[in-house]
Design a protein around this motif. Structure first.
Motif, short mmCIF file in Angstrom:
data_model
loop_
_atom_site.label_atom_id
_atom_site.label_comp_id
_atom_site.label_asym_id
_atom_site.label_seq_id
_atom_site.Cartn_x
_atom_site.Cartn_y
_atom_site.Cartn_z
N SER A 100 0.98 -1.16 -0.05
CA SER A 100 0.12 -0.04 0.16
C SER A 100 0.90 1.20 -0.14
O SER A 100 2.14 1.11 0.36
CB SER A 100 -1.03 -0.06 1.29
N GLU A 113 0.27 3.87 1.78
CA GLU A 113 0.72 4.32 3.15
C GLU A 113 1.63 3.47 3.95
O GLU A 113 2.84 3.94 4.42
CB GLU A 113 -0.67 3.75 4.29
N GLU A 114 2.12 2.19 3.48
CA GLU A 114 3.22 1.24 3.98
C GLU A 114 4.41 1.94 3.30
O GLU A 114 5.46 2.09 4.20
CB GLU A 114 2.88 0.00 3.53
N THR A 150 4.93 4.80 2.39
CA THR A 150 5.22 6.32 2.71
C THR A 150 6.11 5.89 4.20
O THR A 150 6.97 6.57 4.49
CB THR A 150 4.15 7.22 2.87
N GLU A 151 5.44 5.15 5.06
CA GLU A 151 6.17 4.85 6.53
C GLU A 151 7.47 4.26 6.36
O GLU A 151 8.17 4.88 6.99
CB GLU A 151 5.03 3.86 7.09
#
Length: 375
Positions: free
Chosen positions: A159, A161-162, A164-165
């Motif tokens: 994802s 989000e993953e 980006t983290e």
């Protein structure tokens, strides 16, 4: 065309001149373009000779920031070339072929830029990090390879989000530090690689295995300790050096094998007055033993009636422990300490040639570069 060339003569710095030269690179007269480029580079080199050290530092720092900004622009354009499939219309079978053959990047540099171009399309927030240098292209490329392996292993897409983290975790990390962080996230991806022995040729074999952080730290320390013998030692050379040393030690303990030749004592042929006799037969008899000593010690011992450069092991140990095994050079203007452990040497604060003593108070540790700088 002539107008651009005239502007080059008044370029304020190398980056401005490079931009102007790039602007004429597509001109109709390649010979003239090359002549203008050579002329500018020659003038730039001459100009740098008259700059003060601080001016050079200010200039190179500014240009380094400009380079990071330009790199980001190149990456953004590569992303757009891929999005529009422009490289296909030019006859290239892949984006990689376009970046290596048309843009002239070497394969490794091309791969890093392509990885970064694809990353910024998915996570545009990292553009600023690439521009300011907190995310290097090497680390971004590592992350992209990590995402690919994890997706293949899980069978699911990673994802946004993953991703980006993960990029946030990798900010301001070196490639080695990034590897450790990625291992923490998914150790199973790294542990899948077992020990491998692969034959390359009749005399060469490739070994692949994983070591822990303690062993890696010792490997790096060993390379520093023997950097005088080989300042650019590879892991393969270090591995062979360790094996040879261990083999000789074990062979000696198992069978009494001694790798060093025994030296036969030299006869003291003296006359009745105690003076050494000088004759051809004596010199000829001693020649083999002298050659044997040369091969054993690496050079013929020299007898000098001068001050000895010998420093006792106790003094060396005292200085080493006091200085922490690292270079003690300190920049007088900003107080920055070198701290390098590469090619560490003993340096006389009051020079030996000026009757400096071999005392711990007069000795300090310097790296080879700073010792040579001091002269």
């Amino acid at each position: 065309m002539l107008e651009l060339k005239e502007q080059i003569n008044f370029a304020e710095d190398a980056s401005q001149g490079k931009n102007l030269l790039d602007a004429i690179s597509g001109g109709e007269n390649p010979g003239a373009d090359q002549k203008a480029r050579s002329s500018f580079l020659g003038k730039t080199e001459d100009k740098f000779k008259f700059l003060e050290n601080q001016q050079i530092l200010n200039q190179i720092r500014k240009m380094a920031k400009d380079e990071q900004s330009l790199t980001l622009q190149v990456i953004e354009l590569i992303a757009e070339v891929e999005h529009r499939k422009i490289f296909l219309n030019l006859g290239f079978g892949s984006l990689f072929d376009f970046v290596t053959q048309d843009l002239g990047y070497d394969p490794s540099s091309a791969a890093r830029r392509i990885h970064a171009a694809r990353a910024i399309r998915v996570v545009p927030e990292i553009k600023e990090k690439i521009a300011d240098g907190s995310l290097s292209l090497s680390v971004v490329s590592q992350a992209q390879n990590f995402f690919r392996k994890k997706a293949q292993d899980s069978g699911q897409k990673i994802s946004v989000e993953e991703k980006t983290e993960v990029f946030q975790i990798l900010e301001n990390k070196t490639t080695r530090e990034a590897e450790r962080e990625l291992f923490k996230i998914a150790p199973e991806l790294c542990l899948k690689s077992k020990e491998q022995v692969k034959t390359i040729s009749e005399n060469l074999t490739e070994l692949k295995f994983v070591v822990d952080s303690d062993s890696l730290a010792k490997i790096e320390q060993l390379k520093l300790w023997i950097s005088h013998q080989n300042p650019n030692m590879t892991l393969a050379e270090l591995f062979k050096w360790i094996i040879d040393d261990a083999y000789l030690r074990l062979a000696k303990s198992k069978s009494g094998f001694n790798s060093k030749p025994e030296l036969k004592p030299v006869q003291n042929n003296l006359d009745q007055t105690g003076s050494r006799m000088k004759n051809n037969s004596q010199s000829e008899a001693q020649e083999p033993q002298i050659e044997q000593a040369k091969s054993y010690f690496g050079a013929e011992p020299e007898i000098k009636h001068k001050r000895s450069r010998y420093i006792s092991a106790e003094i060396k140990k005292m200085v080493w422990l006091r200085d922490g095994g690292c270079c003690q050079f300190v920049n007088s203007s900003n107080g920055k300490k070198c701290g390098s452990e590469f090619q560490i040497q003993l340096d006389h604060i009051h020079p030996f040639r000026h009757l400096g003593e071999h005392s711990s108070q007069n000795l300090r540790l310097f790296c080879g570069n700073h010792n040579r700088l001091r002269g």
